[in-house]
Design a protein around this motif. Structure first.
Motif, mmCIF file in Angstrom:
data_model
loop_
_atom_site.group_PDB
_atom_site.id
_atom_site.type_symbol
_atom_site.label_atom_id
_atom_site.label_comp_id
_atom_site.label_asym_id
_atom_site.label_seq_id
_atom_site.Cartn_x
_atom_site.Cartn_y
_atom_site.Cartn_z
ATOM 1 N N ASP A 158 11.124 113.634 -14.385
ATOM 2 C CA ASP A 158 11.030 114.265 -13.065
ATOM 3 C C ASP A 158 10.722 115.757 -13.213
ATOM 4 O OD1 ASP A 158 13.537 114.823 -14.169
ATOM 5 O OD2 ASP A 158 14.501 115.036 -12.210
ATOM 6 N N ASP A 197 12.436 121.671 -17.761
ATOM 7 C CA ASP A 197 12.789 121.166 -19.094
ATOM 8 C C ASP A 197 12.108 119.832 -19.369
ATOM 9 O OD1 ASP A 197 14.578 120.027 -17.206
ATOM 10 O OD2 ASP A 197 16.011 119.559 -18.781
ATOM 11 N N ASP A 198 11.814 119.066 -18.306
ATOM 12 C CA ASP A 198 11.013 117.850 -18.499
ATOM 13 C C ASP A 198 9.635 118.214 -19.052
ATOM 14 O OD1 ASP A 198 12.800 117.552 -16.020
ATOM 15 O OD2 ASP A 198 12.306 115.460 -16.452
ATOM 16 N N ASN A 205 14.323 116.150 -9.741
ATOM 17 C CA ASN A 205 14.329 117.601 -9.552
ATOM 18 C C ASN A 205 13.641 117.976 -8.245
ATOM 19 O OD1 ASN A 205 15.597 118.750 -11.876
ATOM 20 N ND2 ASN A 205 13.843 118.144 -13.096
ATOM 21 N N LEU A 227 14.153 110.983 -18.600
ATOM 22 C CA LEU A 227 14.489 112.406 -18.449
ATOM 23 C C LEU A 227 14.910 112.736 -17.022
ATOM 24 C CD1 LEU A 227 11.399 113.851 -20.410
ATOM 25 C CD2 LEU A 227 13.550 112.941 -21.324
ATOM 26 N N GLY A 228 15.067 111.718 -16.205
ATOM 27 C CA GLY A 228 15.441 111.938 -14.811
ATOM 28 C C GLY A 228 16.417 110.868 -14.357
ATOM 29 N N ASN A 250 21.319 113.770 -13.333
ATOM 30 C CA ASN A 250 20.524 112.532 -13.400
ATOM 31 C C ASN A 250 21.362 111.293 -13.065
ATOM 32 O OD1 ASN A 250 18.225 113.918 -14.101
ATOM 33 N ND2 ASN A 250 18.435 113.555 -16.299
ATOM 34 N N ASP A 285 16.179 117.989 -21.425
ATOM 35 C CA ASP A 285 15.269 116.863 -21.676
ATOM 36 C C ASP A 285 14.580 116.916 -23.043
ATOM 37 O OD1 ASP A 285 15.996 115.900 -19.208
ATOM 38 O OD2 ASP A 285 14.317 116.837 -18.171
HETATM 39 CA CA CA Z 1 14.718 115.904 -15.855
#
Ligand code: CA
Ligand code: RIB
Length: 271
Positions: free
Chosen positions: A11, A15-16, A41, A83-84, A125, A198
């Motif tokens: 998302d 950092d993603d 995010n 990552l989300g 998350n 992430d």
């Molecule tokens: Ca993320």
């Protein structure tokens, strides 16, 4: 060993974006099949557009980016990096449980043994979709939880940001801009330099020896008035069979050395 087939569900998010760049730069280790976007995010339309921007910044316009993951993308077992929020993955499991036959393992940024970030008890998350997290944690797939306990150790200090900036490439300069923007929001609130949540997932896949963790039972708090979305981690093995490997420590200097080395690769047109 060949490159590991990998799907990243994310998302972006600063950092993603850095995690995507780290993965894209690692062509020997990853056969990156595609990127799926999940609302988190920011809304889904933005996370999808941002994922495309990062892909283009990295010089990989052909890399597939999907909004959500409507169907299995591959037949061979893949590693899935999330990552989300776990919405996409849980929905895919509910709609078609046999999808799990194609998933060798899931490495998920989310949760915490200790303090939360979005509430006192919960990490973003998991809090964003605790029911989805519950489905994924109970799915019986080998699962690694990359939670705040470890990601808060991977902080972008001013010296580390300067080292990345000195690379001078467009992706490195973009990463520094993201870290400074993100750091301005997070440092005052959490009283530490910005953590690279992430990218820890991708770094773990690249160099697991940088991390330490333990197998434990993790329950997702679905109903607590003050604790919804908390990952209740049985550190001392008092309840049932472990369902996750929970990372607890990262060699943060090794992590930043890896990130910096990989961002250097964008100096060439194709990493
Ligand atoms: Ca993320
Ligand atoms: O709690 C950290 C997570 O939420 C990361 O995935 C980051 O992108 C943030 O939005």
């Amino acid at each position: 060993m060949g490159a590991r087939p990998l799907i990243i569900d994310c998302d972006p998010g600063q950092d993603d974006a850095i995690a995507l760049l780290l993965a894209i730069a690692s062509t020997k280790e990853f056969d990156l099949l595609g990127v799926t976007a999940v609302a988190g995010n920011v809304p889904l339309a933005k996370t999808e557009a941002n994922a495309r921007r990062v892909r283009d910044l990295a010089g990989r316009p052909e890399l597939p980016v999907y909004a959500g993951c409507p169907r299995p993308m591959v037949r061979a077992p893949v590693t899935l990096a999330t990552l989300g929020p776990l919405t996409n993955v849980a929905l895919a499991i509910i709609k078609n449980p046999s999808i799990l036959d194609n998933v060798a393992e899931i490495v998920a940024m989310g949760g915490a043994i200790g303090l939360g970030n979005v509430t006192a008890a919960a990490e973003f998350n998991i809090y964003a979709d605790p029911h989805a997290a519950h489905v994924v944690f109970e799915a019986g797939v080998p699962l690694t939880m990359v939670g705040l306990d470890v990601t808060r150790q991977a902080t972008a200090t001013p010296a580390r940001i300067d080292a990345i900036r000195s690379l001078g490439t467009p992706p490195a300069v973009a990463v520094c801009g993201m870290l400074e923007f993100y750091g301005a929001r997070t440092t005052a609130k959490y009283r530490h330099d910005p953590p690279l949540h992430d990218p820890c997932v991708i770094a773990y896949l690249l160099k697991p020896e940088l991390f330490e963790g333990r197998d434990m039972r993790v329950e997702i708090e679905l109903a607590g008035e003050h604790s919804q979305g908390r990952t209740v981690c049985d550190v001392y093995g008092r309840s049932g069979t472990p369902n996750a490997r929970v990372l607890e420590h990262v060699n943060s200097d090794g992590f930043f050395t890896l990130l910096t080395e990989r961002l250097v690769r964008f100096k060439a047109s194709t990493p």
